[in-house]
Design an enzyme around this catalytic site. Structure first.
Site, mmCIF file in Angstrom:
data_model
loop_
_atom_site.group_PDB
_atom_site.id
_atom_site.type_symbol
_atom_site.label_atom_id
_atom_site.label_comp_id
_atom_site.label_asym_id
_atom_site.label_seq_id
_atom_site.Cartn_x
_atom_site.Cartn_y
_atom_site.Cartn_z
ATOM 1 N N ASP A 28 0.875 -1.171 0.000
ATOM 2 C CA ASP A 28 0.000 0.000 0.000
ATOM 3 C C ASP A 28 0.911 1.218 0.000
ATOM 4 O O ASP A 28 1.595 1.502 0.992
ATOM 5 C CB ASP A 28 -0.892 -0.021 1.237
ATOM 6 N N SER A 46 -4.775 14.967 -14.494
ATOM 7 C CA SER A 46 -6.111 14.928 -15.096
ATOM 8 C C SER A 46 -6.519 16.335 -15.493
ATOM 9 O O SER A 46 -6.069 17.323 -14.895
ATOM 10 C CB SER A 46 -7.109 14.369 -14.073
ATOM 11 N N TYR A 53 -10.258 15.076 -5.509
ATOM 12 C CA TYR A 53 -9.475 14.513 -6.617
ATOM 13 C C TYR A 53 -8.879 15.630 -7.471
ATOM 14 O O TYR A 53 -7.694 15.614 -7.809
ATOM 15 C CB TYR A 53 -10.390 13.624 -7.457
ATOM 16 N N LYS A 81 -4.909 16.437 -8.100
ATOM 17 C CA LYS A 81 -4.352 16.393 -9.448
ATOM 18 C C LYS A 81 -3.776 17.753 -9.862
ATOM 19 O O LYS A 81 -2.841 17.806 -10.677
ATOM 20 C CB LYS A 81 -5.426 15.937 -10.448
#
Length: 309
Positions: A73, A162, A175, A179
């Site tokens: 992880d 992104s 998110y 990004k």
């Protein structure tokens, strides 16, 4: 292999690459592209079964010993240090790093918890930072050795970002923030590492067909940071976007990764992107073809305009 690579060559012969989240989707397609062009590949993955299956596929397609699995992880504080050590112990070098690992945990800002926001920073921004920190002494020492041998060469770091980091993304502010943050990290590394001939760039993807673009399902979960995350879009979001809920049987890889038609008003090329499209762009940034490009964001979005919502 997950994809049939668009190119097979010796362009990356003698180079070692690390691809985080490298067993499936964009990461899996990237690992296949790098291996098909001569690189040894370390697949860093939290899912052991998927990691070892991907290694077996690459070894079968590109030769025994082409790939190695590092199962961990990555949000665990020492995981990135152990990953770099594994690459050096297994292949004796480290030349290419693709920061691809990630997932989405969507929600509106008004209802998002601290844990939910921090989780996206951890995997999309903190992990690339820790991996860069672990790579720094390796890259410096390699550049010095190259200079002493009179054989300068470039090494590569690619951040997978992104268009959400450029435009924002309603329902996924955590998110989008992560990004966007990784772009600042990329530009700083490009300036700090230029003297060592390390090219640091990012790809900003639009809509690429992966399992993350499907409705959430009990068949797709990620165990990370001590929590179980159901991969994919929440049911309401999927319904709003016209994405059908999963049938009784999980979709095949061909169904998951196939390009979908899109309005030309939304995406100029009239379709969503594929994992092959994504891997091809990452491969270019990992190759000697991009040796005079650093600190840049390569938008790979089919000509999308205005936003992703």
């Amino acid at each position: 292999m997950l994809i049939e690579p668009a190119l097979r060559s010796d362009l990356l012969r003698g180079r070692t690459a690390v691809v985080t989240g490298g067993s499936r989707g964009i990461g899996g397609a990237t690992a296949a592209m790098l291996a098909a062009n001569g690189a040894n590949v370390v697949i860093a993955e939290v899912d052991a079964a998927q990691a070892y299956a991907a290694v077996a596929d690459l070894d079968e397609a590109c030769g025994a010993g082409t790939a190695s699995a590092f199962v961990a992880d990555l949000v665990v504080p020492d995981a990135c240090d152990r990953l770099v050590a594994h690459a050096l112990e297994t292949f004796g070098a480290l030349d290419i790093v693709v920061n691809n690992a990630g997932y989405a945990w969507d929600g509106g800002i008004h209802s998002m918890t601290d844990e939910q926001f921090q989780a996206m920073l951890d995997i999309h921004l903190v992990v690339p930072f820790r991996l860069a920190r672990a790579c720094a002494p390796v890259f410096r020492a390699a550049a010095k050795a190259d200079d002493e041998a009179g054989q300068p060469r470039h090494r590569k770091t690619v951040m997978v970002s992104s268009m959400a980091g450029e435009w924002g993304l309603p329902g996924a502010g955590n998110y989008a923030a992560a990004k966007a943050g990784v772009l600042g990290l990329m530009r700083t590394l490009a300036q700090e590492w230029g003297r060592y001939r390390v090219n640091v760039n990012a790809v900003a993807f639009g809509i690429i067909q992966t399992r993350f673009g499907l409705p959430q399902s009990p068949h797709e979960v990620i165990e990370t940071g001590g929590r179980t995350i159901h991969v994919g879009m929440p049911p309401r979001q999927a319904e709003r976007l016209g994405v059908a809920a999963e049938s009784e049987h999980p979709p095949t890889d061909e169904e998951v990764y196939a390009a979908k038609p899109m309005s030309h008003q939304r995406v100029a090329l009239g379709r969503s992107g594929t994992i092959s499209d994504a891997a091809n762009s990452i491969f270019w940034l990992c190759s000697p073809l991009s040796d005079y490009m650093t600190g840049q964001v390569l938008a790979v979005n089919g000509g999308a305009r205005g936003g992703m919502s």
